[in-house]
Design an enzyme around this catalytic site. Structure first.
Site, PDB file in Angstrom:
ATOM      1  N   GLU A   1     -50.421 -26.319  19.934  1.00 28.64           N
ATOM      2  CA  GLU A   1     -49.443 -26.458  21.035  1.00 28.64           C
ATOM      3  C   GLU A   1     -48.471 -25.283  21.080  1.00 28.64           C
ATOM      4  O   GLU A   1     -47.374 -25.341  20.545  1.00 28.64           O
ATOM      5  CB  GLU A   1     -48.651 -27.768  20.911  1.00 28.64           C
ATOM      6  CG  GLU A   1     -47.727 -27.973  22.105  1.00 28.64           C
ATOM      7  CD  GLU A   1     -46.811 -29.189  21.981  1.00 28.64           C
ATOM      8  OE1 GLU A   1     -46.115 -29.497  22.955  1.00 28.64           O
ATOM      9  OE2 GLU A   1     -46.794 -29.815  20.898  1.00 28.64           O
TER      10      GLU A   1
ATOM     11  N   LYS B   1     -52.732 -28.070  23.596  1.00 28.79           N
ATOM     12  CA  LYS B   1     -51.679 -28.727  24.368  1.00 28.79           C
ATOM     13  C   LYS B   1     -50.784 -27.638  24.928  1.00 28.79           C
ATOM     14  O   LYS B   1     -50.131 -26.915  24.171  1.00 28.79           O
ATOM     15  CB  LYS B   1     -50.885 -29.707  23.515  1.00 28.79           C
ATOM     16  CG  LYS B   1     -49.819 -30.448  24.314  1.00 28.79           C
ATOM     17  CD  LYS B   1     -49.230 -31.630  23.558  1.00 28.79           C
ATOM     18  CE  LYS B   1     -48.178 -32.337  24.398  1.00 28.79           C
ATOM     19  NZ  LYS B   1     -47.661 -33.574  23.751  1.00 28.79           N
TER      20      LYS B   1
END
Length: 297
Positions: A176, A213
């Site tokens: 992420e 993400k």
């Protein structure tokens, strides 16, 4: 790796709920839920209250596998129980929802327009406990604020370096590298980030798979090729400070991406709601996020 869980995350229709606010963000999460800071006096009391909030969400009939594929947990949430079972076990065994674990320890100070992750000194021990608790994958967050090539490279290098340790432990890492939605050069940051991610993906072996993400891109479908890469299990996006309505509308324009929302999921939930009102508010959030994840313009 649990092959049934892998198939759900890889091919299922739905989204991933993010229930992983940690120490620094917990007071804000509780305040937004209607629990003020004068409701607790110790850290233990605070984490008990946030676990109660998460338990209420997870046990709600509106939180189910029909529209929710997985849920990301904070470490203390993983270690606590719901109805006599560890949270990950409850999610999987009672709800059919795949559990993930946030493993990062927060962000370092900004340098070169980015914030790397702080060192994760107890990673191996945490991964061992996660495996015992039937956790499928992990999540770790960095932040990008400026289109600084060396800074963004450092973020992605760190994410994939730690990601390989997570893969070696038998879990699937969610990489992420969040681009701050208020960045003046958000689109340029995202182009550099995409290219850096591709470079690392192409270096992975056939046995090394990751999830991504990312912030919802300024340019629709900028990440479409990432969703099609053979080493990528799934690409999910965060709400990043957008309202649920705005995040949903932006998500609908991006093929192959599904939601992994936190604040946008829980924004209308309140500790003082009746069970009926709470479930109705959660159902509305789940329904609209699901629709944005599966129905593209």
């Amino acid at each position: 790796m649990n092959e049934k869980q892998y198939d759900i995350i890889k091919n299922g229709k739905g989204f991933i709920a993010a229930l992983d606010q940690s120490g620094g963000s917990t007071p804000k999460a509780l305040a937004e839920y209607g629990v003020s800071e004068d409701s607790y006096s110790t850290e233990d009391e605070m984490f008990k209250l946030v676990h109660d909030m998460r338990t209420r969400i997870i046990t709600s009939p509106s939180f189910n596998k029909d529209k929710i594929l997985g849920a990301i947990l904070f470490e203390q949430t993983m270690d606590r129980e719901i109805e006599g079972k560890h949270t990950g076990d409850y999610l999987w065994e009672e709800k059919g929802i795949v559990p993930f674990l946030k493993v990062d320890k927060g962000l370092a100070e900004e340098k070169d327009g980015v914030q790397l992750m702080k060192p994760i000194d107890d990673l191996n021990e945490t991964l061992g406990r996660a495996s015992e608790r039937n956790i499928f994958g992990t999540k770790m967050r960095s932040v990008i604020k400026e289109p600084n090539v060396s800074g963004i490279k450092a973020v992605v290098d760190q994410q994939f370096e730690i990601g390989k340790s997570i893969i070696a432990a038998g879990l699937v890492p969610i990489i992420e590298p969040e681009v701050n939605i208020h960045s003046e050069d958000k689109a340029k940051c995202e182009e550099i980030l995409r290219d850096e991610i591709f470079r690392h993906l192409n270096d992975l072996t056939e046995e090394e798979n990751v999830m991504l993400k990312l912030s919802i891109p300024t340019q629709a479908n900028l990440y479409k090729e990432l969703t099609e890469h053979p080493r990528v299990v799934r690409v999910v996006v965060l709400s990043g400070g957008y309202s649920r309505e705005e995040a949903n509308e932006k998500l609908k324009k991006n093929e192959g991406l599904i939601a992994s929302f936190s604040r946008a999921l829980a924004a209308d939930l309140n500790a003082n709601q009746s069970e009926e009102a709470f479930d109705a508010a959660l159902k509305d959030a789940v329904d609209t996020i699901y629709e944005a994840s599966v129905n593209k313009k």
